[in-house]
Design a protein around this motif. Structure first.
Motif, PDB file in Angstrom:
ATOM      1  N   SER A   1     -16.393  15.849-107.055  1.00 32.21           N
ATOM      2  CA  SER A   1     -17.247  17.006-107.544  1.00 32.21           C
ATOM      3  C   SER A   1     -16.863  18.271-106.785  1.00 32.21           C
ATOM      4  O   SER A   1     -17.029  19.317-107.414  1.00 32.21           O
ATOM      5  CB  SER A   1     -18.550  16.489-107.222  1.00 32.21           C
ATOM      6  OG  SER A   1     -18.770  16.244-105.792  1.00 32.21           O
ATOM      7  N   HIS A   2     -16.326  18.291-105.621  1.00 33.85           N
ATOM      8  CA  HIS A   2     -15.871  19.429-104.916  1.00 33.85           C
ATOM      9  C   HIS A   2     -14.621  20.277-105.644  1.00 33.85           C
ATOM     10  O   HIS A   2     -13.701  19.411-105.772  1.00 33.85           O
ATOM     11  CB  HIS A   2     -15.856  19.077-103.314  1.00 33.85           C
ATOM     12  CG  HIS A   2     -15.965  20.215-102.787  1.00 33.85           C
ATOM     13  ND1 HIS A   2     -14.923  21.231-102.685  1.00 33.85           N
ATOM     14  CD2 HIS A   2     -16.801  21.100-101.812  1.00 33.85           C
ATOM     15  CE1 HIS A   2     -15.431  22.247-101.751  1.00 33.85           C
ATOM     16  NE2 HIS A   2     -16.536  22.246-101.334  1.00 33.85           N
ATOM     17  N   PRO A   3     -14.815  21.406-105.733  1.00 33.43           N
ATOM     18  CA  PRO A   3     -13.708  22.022-106.309  1.00 33.43           C
ATOM     19  C   PRO A   3     -12.433  21.991-105.443  1.00 33.43           C
ATOM     20  O   PRO A   3     -11.079  22.048-105.994  1.00 33.43           O
ATOM     21  CB  PRO A   3     -14.068  23.551-106.494  1.00 33.43           C
ATOM     22  CG  PRO A   3     -15.618  23.609-106.470  1.00 33.43           C
ATOM     23  CD  PRO A   3     -15.997  22.048-105.722  1.00 33.43           C
ATOM     24  N   LEU A   4     -12.377  21.863-104.187  1.00 39.02           N
ATOM     25  CA  LEU A   4     -11.480  22.037-103.368  1.00 39.02           C
ATOM     26  C   LEU A   4     -10.669  20.528-103.504  1.00 39.02           C
ATOM     27  O   LEU A   4      -9.429  20.476-103.695  1.00 39.02           O
ATOM     28  CB  LEU A   4     -11.884  22.175-101.890  1.00 39.02           C
ATOM     29  CG  LEU A   4     -10.767  22.077-100.669  1.00 39.02           C
ATOM     30  CD1 LEU A   4      -9.463  23.089-101.167  1.00 39.02           C
ATOM     31  CD2 LEU A   4     -11.465  22.300 -99.276  1.00 39.02           C
ATOM     32  N   THR A   5     -11.399  19.580-103.616  1.00 35.89           N
ATOM     33  CA  THR A   5     -10.850  18.096-103.820  1.00 35.89           C
ATOM     34  C   THR A   5     -10.184  18.184-105.247  1.00 35.89           C
ATOM     35  O   THR A   5      -9.017  17.869-105.286  1.00 35.89           O
ATOM     36  CB  THR A   5     -11.930  17.022-103.877  1.00 35.89           C
ATOM     37  OG1 THR A   5     -13.007  17.220-102.810  1.00 35.89           O
ATOM     38  CG2 THR A   5     -11.441  15.646-104.063  1.00 35.89           C
ATOM     39  N   ARG A   6     -10.623  18.920-106.291  1.00 37.52           N
ATOM     40  CA  ARG A   6      -9.922  18.989-107.264  1.00 37.52           C
ATOM     41  C   ARG A   6      -8.507  19.459-107.295  1.00 37.52           C
ATOM     42  O   ARG A   6      -7.572  19.236-107.819  1.00 37.52           O
ATOM     43  CB  ARG A   6     -10.929  19.354-108.655  1.00 37.52           C
ATOM     44  CG  ARG A   6     -11.856  18.439-108.896  1.00 37.52           C
ATOM     45  CD  ARG A   6     -12.620  18.896-110.379  1.00 37.52           C
ATOM     46  NE  ARG A   6     -13.000  20.066-110.339  1.00 37.52           N
ATOM     47  CZ  ARG A   6     -14.191  20.355-109.862  1.00 37.52           C
ATOM     48  NH1 ARG A   6     -14.968  19.623-109.394  1.00 37.52           N
ATOM     49  NH2 ARG A   6     -14.678  21.672-110.223  1.00 37.52           N
TER      50      ARG A   6
END
Length: 107
Positions: free
Chosen positions: A76-81
């Protein structure tokens, strides 16, 4: 401590990995995820969705394929993606930004 899991649909298990994965707990999380994957068939599942806040899934994907399970990842987190994209892990994994999107992909 086992990872929380629940049935989202009759044949779909969701495994919640909501803790920060670091060197201190990475092996514990990997072991817990392996146990969930190995027991998924006994729970009449053909798909496992890993709700992931941090990347750590290449081994899990290989195992899921070996035991004929489909593995979807919720990041869910953009940084993770971004990390998944930068490391090209998103080429190996089915990554979704939300749990609802992953569950729609299963139907």
């Amino acid at each position: 401590m086992p990872l929380p899991v629940f049935h989202a649909l009759d044949h779909v298990l969701v495994v919640d990995v909501d803790e920060v994965i670091d060197i201190a707990n990475a092996e514990h999380i990997r072991t817990a995820l392996v146990r969930r994957l190995l027991h998924a068939r006994g729970q009449r599942a053909d798909t496992v969705v890993v709700d992931l806040r941090h990347p750590c899934l290449e081994d899990a994907q290989a195992l899921a394929r070996a035991v004929t399970l489909r593995l979807l990842v919720v990041a869910s987190h953009p940084l993770t993606r971004s990390v998944l994209r930068i490391t090209a892990a998103d080429r190996q994994l089915e990554v979704y930004p939300r749990l609802t999107a992953a569950l729609r992909a299963v139907r």
